[in-house]
Scaffold this motif. Structure first.
Motif, PDB file in Angstrom:
ATOM      1  N   VAL A   1       0.776  -1.190  -0.087  1.00  0.00           N
ATOM      2  CA  VAL A   1       0.098  -0.100   0.074  1.00  0.00           C
ATOM      3  C   VAL A   1       0.880   1.241  -0.037  1.00  0.00           C
ATOM      4  O   VAL A   1       1.690   1.305   0.611  1.00  0.00           O
ATOM      5  N   ILE A   2       0.580   2.061  -0.815  1.00  0.00           N
ATOM      6  CA  ILE A   2       1.232   3.446  -0.889  1.00  0.00           C
ATOM      7  C   ILE A   2       0.307   4.543  -0.818  1.00  0.00           C
ATOM      8  O   ILE A   2      -0.771   4.755  -1.663  1.00  0.00           O
ATOM      9  N   LEU A   3       0.354   5.590   0.064  1.00  0.00           N
ATOM     10  CA  LEU A   3      -0.644   6.374   0.547  1.00  0.00           C
ATOM     11  C   LEU A   3       0.238   7.670   0.268  1.00  0.00           C
ATOM     12  O   LEU A   3       1.222   8.105   0.946  1.00  0.00           O
ATOM     13  N   GLN A   4      -0.591   8.919  -0.477  1.00  0.00           N
ATOM     14  CA  GLN A   4       0.118  10.041  -0.773  1.00  0.00           C
ATOM     15  C   GLN A   4      -0.734  11.112  -0.446  1.00  0.00           C
ATOM     16  O   GLN A   4      -1.927  11.307  -1.088  1.00  0.00           O
ATOM     17  N   SER A   5      -0.327  12.001   0.634  1.00  0.00           N
ATOM     18  CA  SER A   5      -1.322  13.057   1.075  1.00  0.00           C
ATOM     19  C   SER A   5      -2.662  12.526   1.047  1.00  0.00           C
ATOM     20  O   SER A   5      -3.970  13.067   1.024  1.00  0.00           O
ATOM     21  N   ALA A   6      -2.993  11.215   1.727  1.00  0.00           N
ATOM     22  CA  ALA A   6      -4.315  10.403   1.602  1.00  0.00           C
ATOM     23  C   ALA A   6      -5.046  10.843   3.087  1.00  0.00           C
ATOM     24  O   ALA A   6      -4.611  11.057   4.222  1.00  0.00           O
ATOM     25  N   VAL A   7      -6.225  10.988   2.608  1.00  0.00           N
ATOM     26  CA  VAL A   7      -7.388  10.851   3.752  1.00  0.00           C
ATOM     27  C   VAL A   7      -7.524   9.562   4.282  1.00  0.00           C
ATOM     28  O   VAL A   7      -7.382   8.472   3.696  1.00  0.00           O
ATOM     29  N   GLY A   8      -7.425   9.536   5.778  1.00  0.00           N
ATOM     30  CA  GLY A   8      -7.583   8.397   6.461  1.00  0.00           C
ATOM     31  C   GLY A   8      -8.873   8.316   7.075  1.00  0.00           C
ATOM     32  O   GLY A   8     -10.029   8.713   5.967  1.00  0.00           O
ATOM     33  N   PHE A   9      -9.151   7.892   8.213  1.00  0.00           N
ATOM     34  CA  PHE A   9     -10.443   7.733   8.875  1.00  0.00           C
ATOM     35  C   PHE A   9     -10.663   8.521  10.082  1.00  0.00           C
ATOM     36  O   PHE A   9     -11.694   8.421  10.497  1.00  0.00           O
TER      37      PHE A   9
ATOM     38  N   ALA B   1      -6.455  -0.904  10.642  1.00  0.00           N
ATOM     39  CA  ALA B   1      -5.896  -1.986  11.450  1.00  0.00           C
ATOM     40  C   ALA B   1      -6.305  -3.319  10.708  1.00  0.00           C
ATOM     41  O   ALA B   1      -5.397  -4.419  11.273  1.00  0.00           O
ATOM     42  N   GLN B   2      -6.953  -3.415   9.725  1.00  0.00           N
ATOM     43  CA  GLN B   2      -7.173  -4.735   8.945  1.00  0.00           C
ATOM     44  C   GLN B   2      -6.099  -4.713   7.911  1.00  0.00           C
ATOM     45  O   GLN B   2      -6.011  -5.871   7.084  1.00  0.00           O
ATOM     46  N   VAL B   3      -5.180  -3.774   7.680  1.00  0.00           N
ATOM     47  CA  VAL B   3      -4.397  -3.437   6.412  1.00  0.00           C
ATOM     48  C   VAL B   3      -3.129  -4.288   7.238  1.00  0.00           C
ATOM     49  O   VAL B   3      -2.349  -3.456   7.766  1.00  0.00           O
ATOM     50  N   SER B   4      -2.597  -5.431   6.713  1.00  0.00           N
ATOM     51  CA  SER B   4      -1.688  -6.236   7.202  1.00  0.00           C
ATOM     52  C   SER B   4      -0.396  -6.206   6.393  1.00  0.00           C
ATOM     53  O   SER B   4       0.891  -6.621   6.581  1.00  0.00           O
ATOM     54  N   GLN B   5      -0.620  -5.712   4.983  1.00  0.00           N
ATOM     55  CA  GLN B   5       0.579  -5.341   4.116  1.00  0.00           C
ATOM     56  C   GLN B   5       1.674  -4.388   4.336  1.00  0.00           C
ATOM     57  O   GLN B   5       1.216  -3.508   5.175  1.00  0.00           O
ATOM     58  N   PRO B   6       2.727  -4.323   3.949  1.00  0.00           N
ATOM     59  CA  PRO B   6       3.609  -3.187   4.059  1.00  0.00           C
ATOM     60  C   PRO B   6       3.110  -1.989   3.478  1.00  0.00           C
ATOM     61  O   PRO B   6       2.484  -2.188   2.412  1.00  0.00           O
ATOM     62  N   ALA B   7       3.097  -1.022   3.907  1.00  0.00           N
ATOM     63  CA  ALA B   7       2.465   0.278   3.678  1.00  0.00           C
ATOM     64  C   ALA B   7       3.497   1.453   3.750  1.00  0.00           C
ATOM     65  O   ALA B   7       4.228   1.780   4.968  1.00  0.00           O
ATOM     66  N   LEU B   8       3.413   2.317   3.031  1.00  0.00           N
ATOM     67  CA  LEU B   8       4.126   3.557   2.869  1.00  0.00           C
ATOM     68  C   LEU B   8       3.381   4.796   2.921  1.00  0.00           C
ATOM     69  O   LEU B   8       2.467   4.859   1.932  1.00  0.00           O
ATOM     70  N   VAL B   9       3.616   5.738   4.039  1.00  0.00           N
ATOM     71  CA  VAL B   9       2.528   6.708   4.288  1.00  0.00           C
ATOM     72  C   VAL B   9       3.409   8.175   4.072  1.00  0.00           C
ATOM     73  O   VAL B   9       4.218   8.356   4.565  1.00  0.00           O
TER      74      VAL B   9
ATOM     75  N   PRO C   1      -0.095  -2.142  11.136  1.00  0.00           N
ATOM     76  CA  PRO C   1       1.048  -2.872  11.800  1.00  0.00           C
ATOM     77  C   PRO C   1       2.326  -3.065  11.151  1.00  0.00           C
ATOM     78  O   PRO C   1       3.291  -3.134  11.607  1.00  0.00           O
ATOM     79  N   ARG C   2       2.229  -2.652   9.887  1.00  0.00           N
ATOM     80  CA  ARG C   2       3.537  -2.575   8.913  1.00  0.00           C
ATOM     81  C   ARG C   2       3.729  -1.384   8.238  1.00  0.00           C
ATOM     82  O   ARG C   2       4.108  -1.291   6.859  1.00  0.00           O
ATOM     83  N   ALA C   3       3.295  -0.240   8.800  1.00  0.00           N
ATOM     84  CA  ALA C   3       3.459   1.158   8.095  1.00  0.00           C
ATOM     85  C   ALA C   3       4.648   1.796   8.295  1.00  0.00           C
ATOM     86  O   ALA C   3       4.982   1.777   9.499  1.00  0.00           O
ATOM     87  N   GLU C   4       4.964   2.549   7.566  1.00  0.00           N
ATOM     88  CA  GLU C   4       6.243   3.610   7.473  1.00  0.00           C
ATOM     89  C   GLU C   4       5.847   4.912   7.138  1.00  0.00           C
ATOM     90  O   GLU C   4       5.323   5.171   6.059  1.00  0.00           O
ATOM     91  N   LEU C   5       5.937   5.899   7.947  1.00  0.00           N
ATOM     92  CA  LEU C   5       5.848   7.076   7.622  1.00  0.00           C
ATOM     93  C   LEU C   5       7.212   7.890   6.996  1.00  0.00           C
ATOM     94  O   LEU C   5       8.030   7.917   7.383  1.00  0.00           O
TER      95      LEU C   5
END
Length: 296
Positions: free
Chosen positions: A126-134, A232-240, A262-266
């Motif tokens: 997952v790659i998030l760019q200036s992304a709206v969260g929850f 919390a259900q996103v288990s894949q590596p994520a780049l935020v 659980p596997r996110a990097e800011l």
């Protein structure tokens, strides 16, 4: 500011009928892996922003128009989860058995997160760019106005958006600096004049071209509806990736997403506005995206 990422003129997109309904999409590139890009508000499949980095990573790019944008009607996957299902169907039709990543840009972030949570067998990263969260989004004034020009703010209510964008396009043609300042006011916590001053002539031209091609359709009002929290259900590596100077989507969205996944990097961008692709450190950010995809 130097930027290695560009907005491009309208590109060819097609519409396919799926069990969930019609979806407009664009598929470009011949890389062995595919990334799915969910654009933010006012964007559609025919527009490109920041896609060069995925080509640099050797990926094919799949860009669907989210519900209410372009030629994808609101009735196709009326929620983020519903459109995640439609995109999974689109991947099946196109023969894409695995996505190297889903990319959520701005208001497309919730769709990317929903897809990753619901389809872990399909989505690697997952790659998030200036992304709206929850978190609640947008701010209360914007929600109440549904977005027209009000007190210097640009509003895109579904009933008036065509006229609003027509006026903005006229302003961008007649007085591009004034038009950009008006739009940048909502995209940065810094003074719009300062943000504009730090953009190169080429970058100003690219932004004028991009904003002159955008439309809100019925999609932006739909984007303001609440969405169940899937982080919390996103288990894949994520780049935020986010900047503290973003007024449109506060940095708190990125912080909360990183805390929940659980596997996110800011990755903190030094960009002066929501448009991280025009930041002075975008080459560093782009290199991190390429490395992140290569690790998959």
């Amino acid at each position: 500011m130097a930027s290695t990422s560009h907005a491009h003129p309208e590109r060819a997109a097609v519409v396919v009928g799926l069990p969930s309904g019609p979806v407009e999409y664009r598929l470009e590139g011949d890389g062995p892996r595919t990334v799915a890009v969910f654009h933010g508000g006012h964007m559609r499949a025919g527009l490109s922003l920041g896609e060069e980095v995925f080509a640099d990573a050797g990926c094919t790019v799949l860009v669907p128009s989210r519900p209410g944008y372009g030629r994808t009607p609101l009735t196709t996957g009326t929620t983020a989860a519903g459109f995640a299902e439609a995109t999974a169907q689109l991947c099946q039709v196109l023969g894409v058995a695995r996505l190297a990543a889903v990319v959520g840009i701005s208001a497309g972030g919730r769709t990317a997160l929903s897809m990753a949570a619901r389809h872990p067998h399909l989505v690697e990263r997952v790659i998030l760019q200036s992304a709206v969260g929850f978190l609640p989004w947008p701010d209360r004034l914007t929600r109440l106005g549904g977005r027209a020009v009000f007190n210097g703010r640009v509003v895109f209510n579904g009933r008036v958006e065509a006229g609003t964008w027509a006026i903005l396009r006229l302003l961008l043609r007649a007085a591009p600096s004034s038009g950009l300042r008006l739009l940048l006011h909502d995209l940065s916590v810094l003074p719009a004049r300062q943000v504009l001053r730090n953009l190169s002539t080429a970058e100003r031209s690219l932004l004028v071209g991009l904003f002159s091609s955008t439309r809100s359709g019925r999609g932006f009002v739909a984007d303001m509806l609440p969405v169940p929290d899937r982080a919390a259900q996103v288990s894949q590596p994520a780049l935020v990736i986010a900047t503290r100077h973003d007024r449109s989507v506060s940095f708190a969205h990125a912080e909360c997403l990183v805390a929940a996944m659980p596997r996110a990097e800011l990755v903190t961008s030094q960009a002066a506005s929501h448009m991280i692709w025009f930041g002075p450190d975008y080459p560093r950010v782009a290199a991190r995206i390429v490395d992140f995809l290569a690790a998959g």
